[in-house]
Scaffold this active site. Structure first.
Site, PDB file in Angstrom:
ATOM      1  N   CYS A   1       0.839  -1.203   0.000  1.00  0.00           N
ATOM      2  CA  CYS A   1       0.000   0.000   0.000  1.00  0.00           C
ATOM      3  C   CYS A   1       0.877   1.257   0.000  1.00  0.00           C
ATOM      4  O   CYS A   1       2.080   1.207   0.246  1.00  0.00           O
ATOM      5  CB  CYS A   1      -0.953   0.003   1.193  1.00  0.00           C
ATOM      6  N   HIS A   2       0.274   2.392  -0.261  1.00  0.00           N
ATOM      7  CA  HIS A   2       0.987   3.669  -0.330  1.00  0.00           C
ATOM      8  C   HIS A   2       1.773   3.946   0.947  1.00  0.00           C
ATOM      9  O   HIS A   2       2.955   4.309   0.894  1.00  0.00           O
ATOM     10  CB  HIS A   2      -0.015   4.806  -0.603  1.00  0.00           C
ATOM     11  N   ALA A   3       1.151   3.775   2.115  1.00  0.00           N
ATOM     12  CA  ALA A   3       1.827   4.071   3.387  1.00  0.00           C
ATOM     13  C   ALA A   3       3.085   3.225   3.550  1.00  0.00           C
ATOM     14  O   ALA A   3       4.132   3.730   3.973  1.00  0.00           O
ATOM     15  CB  ALA A   3       0.880   3.836   4.560  1.00  0.00           C
TER      16      ALA A   3
END
Length: 168
Positions: free
Chosen positions: A83-85
């Site tokens: 994911c982005h995080a």
């Protein structure tokens, strides 16, 4: 983005968060950090994120990068290792736990937490103590102050509140 955050928050019902001392998720980027929580539930709050706080949010997107750079650690309710995080935290070398599901429901601004992103565990060390006091109460405005103690330091905030006036 705001609609998606509201949907995720409504899907994680918590009946009593006061007894929860630990939250688990997946490792997004290994590392450890202890510090105060700062929730980011609206994009408009990103500009107010404080350096060295633990960023706690439902998920991150490109607009969160300025806050992620300032964060001591990152915790999200959703996501996995791609994911982005997780990706951005690895680029920034910031400890990150993703997929913590209930972090935004349990953690509050000012909570002191230990993020162990080697194991995916967030431990709540201390909830801040708040004291509320009334400074002035006029016809339709109340002025009150809040004192909170975090790490033996007192912080004061003055608040103005519009109060509806009821007459009989």
């Amino acid at each position: 983005a705001q609609k998606e955050i509201s949907v995720v928050l409504s899907q994680a019902p918590i009946t009593d968060a006061s007894n929860i001392k630990e939250i688990t998720g997946k490792v997004g980027c290994a590392g450890q950090f202890t510090g105060p929580v700062q929730l980011l539930l609206k994009s408009s709050d990103i500009a107010h994120f404080k350096e060295g706080h633990v960023l706690v949010t439902v998920y991150t997107g490109p607009e969160f990068v300025p806050a992620m750079k300032k964060a001591g650690a990152i915790v999200t309710d959703t996501g996995g290792i791609t994911c982005h995080a997780a990706i951005v935290s690895r680029e920034l070398h910031k400890p990150c736990v993703v997929g913590a599901k209930i972090a935004t429901k349990v953690l509050k601004d000012g909570d002191i937490v230990s993020v162990d992103a080697n194991t995916g565990v967030i431990k709540i060390i201390r909830k801040p103590a708040y004291k509320l006091f009334i400074i002035s109460n006029s016809d339709d405005i109340a002025i009150f102050g809040v004192i909170t103690t975090i790490n033996s330091r007192s912080f004061r905030k003055i608040c103005l509140v519009n109060l509806p006036i009821f007459t009989h």
